[in-house]
Design an enzyme around this catalytic site. Structure first.
Site, PDB file in Angstrom:
ATOM      1  N   GLU A 151     -15.815  86.593  79.946  1.00 28.83           N
ATOM      2  CA  GLU A 151     -16.933  86.912  79.050  1.00 28.83           C
ATOM      3  C   GLU A 151     -17.768  88.083  79.555  1.00 28.83           C
ATOM      4  O   GLU A 151     -18.361  88.825  78.773  1.00 28.83           O
ATOM      5  CB  GLU A 151     -17.830  85.693  78.842  1.00 28.83           C
ATOM      6  CG  GLU A 151     -17.202  84.584  77.998  1.00 28.83           C
ATOM      7  CD  GLU A 151     -16.393  83.596  78.816  1.00 28.83           C
ATOM      8  OE1 GLU A 151     -16.171  83.851  80.027  1.00 28.83           O
ATOM      9  OE2 GLU A 151     -15.972  82.561  78.249  1.00 28.83           O
ATOM     10  N   PHE A 168     -21.530  68.292  77.317  1.00 25.51           N
ATOM     11  CA  PHE A 168     -20.458  69.078  77.911  1.00 25.51           C
ATOM     12  C   PHE A 168     -20.606  70.540  77.512  1.00 25.51           C
ATOM     13  O   PHE A 168     -20.757  70.855  76.346  1.00 25.51           O
ATOM     14  CB  PHE A 168     -19.090  68.535  77.453  1.00 25.51           C
ATOM     15  CG  PHE A 168     -17.944  69.363  77.952  1.00 25.51           C
ATOM     16  CD1 PHE A 168     -17.674  69.456  79.315  1.00 25.51           C
ATOM     17  CD2 PHE A 168     -17.144  70.072  77.070  1.00 25.51           C
ATOM     18  CE1 PHE A 168     -16.631  70.235  79.788  1.00 25.51           C
ATOM     19  CE2 PHE A 168     -16.100  70.852  77.533  1.00 25.51           C
ATOM     20  CZ  PHE A 168     -15.841  70.933  78.891  1.00 25.51           C
ATOM     21  N   GLN A 169     -20.534  71.419  78.464  1.00 26.82           N
ATOM     22  CA  GLN A 169     -20.690  72.867  78.267  1.00 26.82           C
ATOM     23  C   GLN A 169     -22.006  73.214  77.574  1.00 26.82           C
ATOM     24  O   GLN A 169     -22.077  74.126  76.768  1.00 26.82           O
ATOM     25  CB  GLN A 169     -19.493  73.457  77.508  1.00 26.82           C
ATOM     26  CG  GLN A 169     -18.219  73.419  78.346  1.00 26.82           C
ATOM     27  CD  GLN A 169     -17.092  74.278  77.798  1.00 26.82           C
ATOM     28  OE1 GLN A 169     -16.984  74.470  76.597  1.00 26.82           O
ATOM     29  NE2 GLN A 169     -16.239  74.774  78.687  1.00 26.82           N
ATOM     30  N   LYS A 212     -22.996  74.186  67.232  1.00 30.10           N
ATOM     31  CA  LYS A 212     -21.704  74.047  66.561  1.00 30.10           C
ATOM     32  C   LYS A 212     -21.841  73.503  65.139  1.00 30.10           C
ATOM     33  O   LYS A 212     -21.139  73.945  64.228  1.00 30.10           O
ATOM     34  CB  LYS A 212     -20.783  73.130  67.387  1.00 30.10           C
ATOM     35  CG  LYS A 212     -19.361  73.108  66.860  1.00 30.10           C
ATOM     36  CD  LYS A 212     -18.405  72.395  67.801  1.00 30.10           C
ATOM     37  CE  LYS A 212     -16.979  72.500  67.279  1.00 30.10           C
ATOM     38  NZ  LYS A 212     -16.012  71.797  68.139  1.00 30.10           N
ATOM     39  N   MET A 237     -20.852 102.627  99.518  1.00 33.16           N
ATOM     40  CA  MET A 237     -22.286 102.900  99.549  1.00 33.16           C
ATOM     41  C   MET A 237     -23.002 101.972 100.532  1.00 33.16           C
ATOM     42  O   MET A 237     -23.918 102.375 101.240  1.00 33.16           O
ATOM     43  CB  MET A 237     -22.875 102.785  98.141  1.00 33.16           C
ATOM     44  CG  MET A 237     -24.288 103.317  98.018  1.00 33.16           C
ATOM     45  SD  MET A 237     -24.422 105.063  98.492  1.00 33.16           S
ATOM     46  CE  MET A 237     -24.276 105.865  96.896  1.00 33.16           C
TER      47      MET A 237
END
Lengths: 163, 576
Positions: free
Chosen positions: B51, B113-114, B163, B483
């Site tokens: 993602e 969940f999630q 959802k 760096m």
């Protein structure tokens, strides 16, 4: 310097967290905060007190204005204004203390709103300084509990904060 | 009027908003939406492999095109993985709309969940966010989200969609709003004419004027107007890291990038100027150096920005001008042309002579390696510039390679330099190059990276195979976090704490090949040009070019911490 900033914002879920989050995110102080819907139910009015030099306050008002939920705001301390805070305070009061507490309450124009044999609950309205002074006058040793609302304010005269 | 479910309405609304591509990754909370995507052919969905890459790809797309990038991720880890990309876009004011799935409304707050509080988690790094409560609100919220993301000072907007709101069984009458008015969101209009007049007066009276232009000029489509104004005035101009391309780098009035790794002449001109026209910049600490009290001590500062909060945030502006860059530049140019008082040509000549002396220092001069074999990283960028004729889209990750690309590519056009300036996100460059290639299929999309940054999003090699993206990855491989190592060399007695890993690097050639791409390794300077040409000649293939460069090289000039802009380290042995 201490500033009182009044904010009109959309009465939407999450709006308050954006304001509060802004302060912690940018390391600004909030000394007190009050918020409630206005006569227009779609708007909330939030009043907060903060401290900082002119530059900091300018940044605070600019960043508040940038929040999409904020509709309008005013720094009340820029002009003449009225500020009030409400305090409910519970003190221990037995024997001779009861008359002393009552007299102090009267001097500060507070009201005893509840009592038991040993405890007074007092309501007091005024500037934050006055509320501080009342606590000092009572003597911190007898104070059991303090609930303060934080400052609310409005400008003097014909100036209004509205859409 | 069509009866649509929330999921269908979302996709239709995106189409009505002019979106033709979205970058995403499916998951439980967004399955209804993915089904709606399956059942249409107007919007192309790009399946990334992480993602974070979806957000960087959308970001690259937005930087290249100026249109908002669109991201679709699921709830919980999908949403949190997107945060780095959202923060990257936020710091650089990039328009982006991120749609995140959320658990069903009835489960919110139950640690389902999630489940993650996406509106809360993303709050400090978004311009605004919405939690959708009813499917019927979707069209208006999408309209608002795009409006907020792409106007004013642009930025990312999150739409969190539970959802149940996208349930295919719940339908409503769909209509997309034509336009919207938000009482709490106003876009600053034109700059104040009186303020612009004041600024013009300062510029006309200036003896040592300087123009300092940044990413806001590119975002605000003001590059052309800036070029006209700068040429009309005849003043020297510098661009920030974010502003490269806002003014053509090959023009004689351009003195190079300024700041921590800016050119000697740009930083000296900044320090000694007496009037500074700052446009679309935010006086970032990588420009001003750490002590702003030493910044441009003699200058009257004119600051143009669309965001009032940017003005006098770190450096106080003497003449603040709030407005869109293009409108202010337009009016400024008109006022300059009409002004009775003309530019002080005599003083300007003296000023240019001084700048010419500073230029003689040749602060970006490259010393070839003594052995004649070892490749200097700067030489790679110069070669890429020559082969692509300076006309590529160059994205970069973060570190030494980023600074070399910024210093040596020489961007003549806006929106060609795609880099994470504000947040400094390693792993940004490769997915951003994908966004560019999707936006401009026929253009050359180059990703200049390092072996450290590349490993932060290398899974996207799979996405590039799936969609046949012919990106050219130029990896300046110095076998170290360059760096970090440079700072450790300079400030920590050469103690390379956790900045080297030469013994555990993958074989990047085999890695690229395992995904079906082409890998080319370059180790000897004699083969640099030929092999780079070979890579760029493979027009329809992704080529990973692993260039082993001198690991000892440092990026110079470099600002001296706590100093003024004139205080620079010019090489391992020379300071100002």
């Amino acid at each position: 310097m201490r500033h009182i900033i009044s904010v009109l914002m959309e009465n939407e879920p999450g709006a308050l967290s954006r304001v509060v989050g802004l302060f912690s995110q940018r390391n600004y102080n909030i000394d007190s905060l009050t918020v409630a819907p206005t006569e227009d139910q779609s708007l909330s009015r939030l009043t907060l007190t903060t401290t900082g030099d002119e530059r900091r306050i300018e940044q605070i008002t600019k960043h508040l204005n940038k929040l999409v939920d904020v509709v309008k705001l005013v720094d009340l301390t820029e002009g003449a204004h009225i500020e009030r805070e409400l305090m409910l305070i519970k003190v221990k009061a037995t024997g001779a203390q009861r008359a002393e507490v009552t007299r102090t309450t009267e001097i500060f124009r507070g009201q005893v709103v509840d009592l038991t044999n040993s405890v007074f609950s007092i309501q007091l309205t005024g500037t934050s300084d006055k509320l501080d002074a009342f606590i000092t006058a009572l003597g911190e040793s007898i104070v059991l509990e303090v609930a303060r609302t934080g400052v609310s304010g409005i400008s003097r005269g014909e100036k209004v904060l509205t859409l | 009027m069509d009866q649509l479910s929330g999921g269908e309405a979302l996709i239709r609304a995106l189409h009505d908003e002019g979106v033709d591509i979205i970058f995403g990754y499916p998951g439980g909370a967004v399955l209804h939406i993915y089904d709606a995507i399956f059942n249409q052919d107007k919007i192309e969905h790009i399946l990334v492999r992480h993602e974070q890459a979806a957000t960087h790809a959308a970001d690259g797309y937005a930087r290249g095109t100026g249109k908002p990038g669109v991201v679709l991720v699921t709830s919980g880890p999908g949403a949190t993985n997107a945060i780095t990309g959202i923060a990257t876009a936020y710091m650089d004011s990039i328009p982006m709309v991120v749609i995140s799935g959320q658990v069903e409304s009835r489960l919110i707050g139950s640690d389902g969940f999630q489940e993650t509080d996406m509106v809360g988690v993303s709050r400090p790094v978004v311009k605004h966010s919405f939690m959708v409560q009813n499917a019927a609100d979707i069209p208006l919220i999408v309209k608002k989200a795009f409006h907020i993301a792409s106007t004013g000072r642009p930025g990312p907007v999150v739409i969190d969609l539970p959802k149940d709101v996208t349930d295919p069984k719940v339908k409503f009458d769909y209509a997309y709003p034509v336009d919207i008015k938000m009482r709490s969101y106003a876009v600053p209009a034109k700059g104040h004419s009186g303020q612009i007049k004041k600024a013009v007066d300062v510029l006309m009276a200036a003896k040592r004027p300087m123009i300092y232009a940044g990413g806001g000029v590119i975002q605000g489509e003001g590059a052309q107007m800036l070029t006209e104004l700068t040429r009309e005035l005849g003043f020297p101009i510098t661009n920030t890291l974010m502003g490269l391309g806002a003014y053509p780098a090959s023009d004689k009035q351009f003195v190079g990038m300024l700041g921590m790794h800016g050119t000697y002449e740009a930083n000296m001109s900044m320090h000694y100027c007496d009037a500074l026209l700052a446009i679309g910049v935010r006086f970032d600490d990588r420009v001003t150096n750490s002590d702003v009290t030493k910044f441009c001590p003699d200058a009257t500062i004119l600051h143009v920005d669309i965001d009032p909060a940017s003005i006098s945030k770190t450096v106080s502006a003497d003449v603040p001008i709030v407005g869109s860059v293009i409108s202010v530049l337009e009016e400024m140019l008109a006022q300059v042309k009409a002004s009775k008082q003309k530019v002080d040509e005599k003083s300007l000549k003296v000023w240019w002579d001084q700048i010419a002396q500073w230029r003689e220092k040749d602060s970006l001069g490259v010393t070839p390696s003594e052995d004649g074999i070892t490749i200097k990283p700067q030489e790679v960028i110069q070669a890429v510039h020559a082969i692509t004729e300076g006309d590529a889209y160059v994205s970069s990750d973060v570190g030494q390679h980023q600074m070399f690309a910024a210093q040596y590519y020489g961007f003549d056009k806006p929106r060609r330099w795609i880099n994470s300036g504000g947040l400094g996100t390693m792993g940004f460059g490769f997915p951003a190059a994908m966004g560019i290639q999707f936006a401009f299929p026929d253009a050359i999309s180059v990703c200049v990276t390092g072996e450290g940054s590349f490993q932060m999003n290398l899974q996207e090699l799979a996405t590039c195979m799936q969609y046949q993206l012919p990106i050219k990855i130029i990896c300046l491989n110095n076998r170290a976090l360059g760096m970090v190592k440079q700072w450790q060399d300079m400030q920590y007695g050469g103690r390379h704490s956790h900045s080297t890993y030469a013994e555990s690097l993958p074989d990047f050639i085999k890695l690229a090949e395992s995904y079906g791409h082409v890998g080319i390794r370059i180790e000897n300077k004699s083969e640099l040009n030929a092999k780079l040409e070979e890579a760029f000649a493979l027009k329809d293939r992704l080529v990973f070019v692993d260039v082993l460069v001198d690991p000892e090289e440092h990026v110079y000039p470099m600002a001296i911490k706590g100093g003024a802009m004139k205080d620079m380290i010019l090489s391992k042995s020379e300071r100002t």
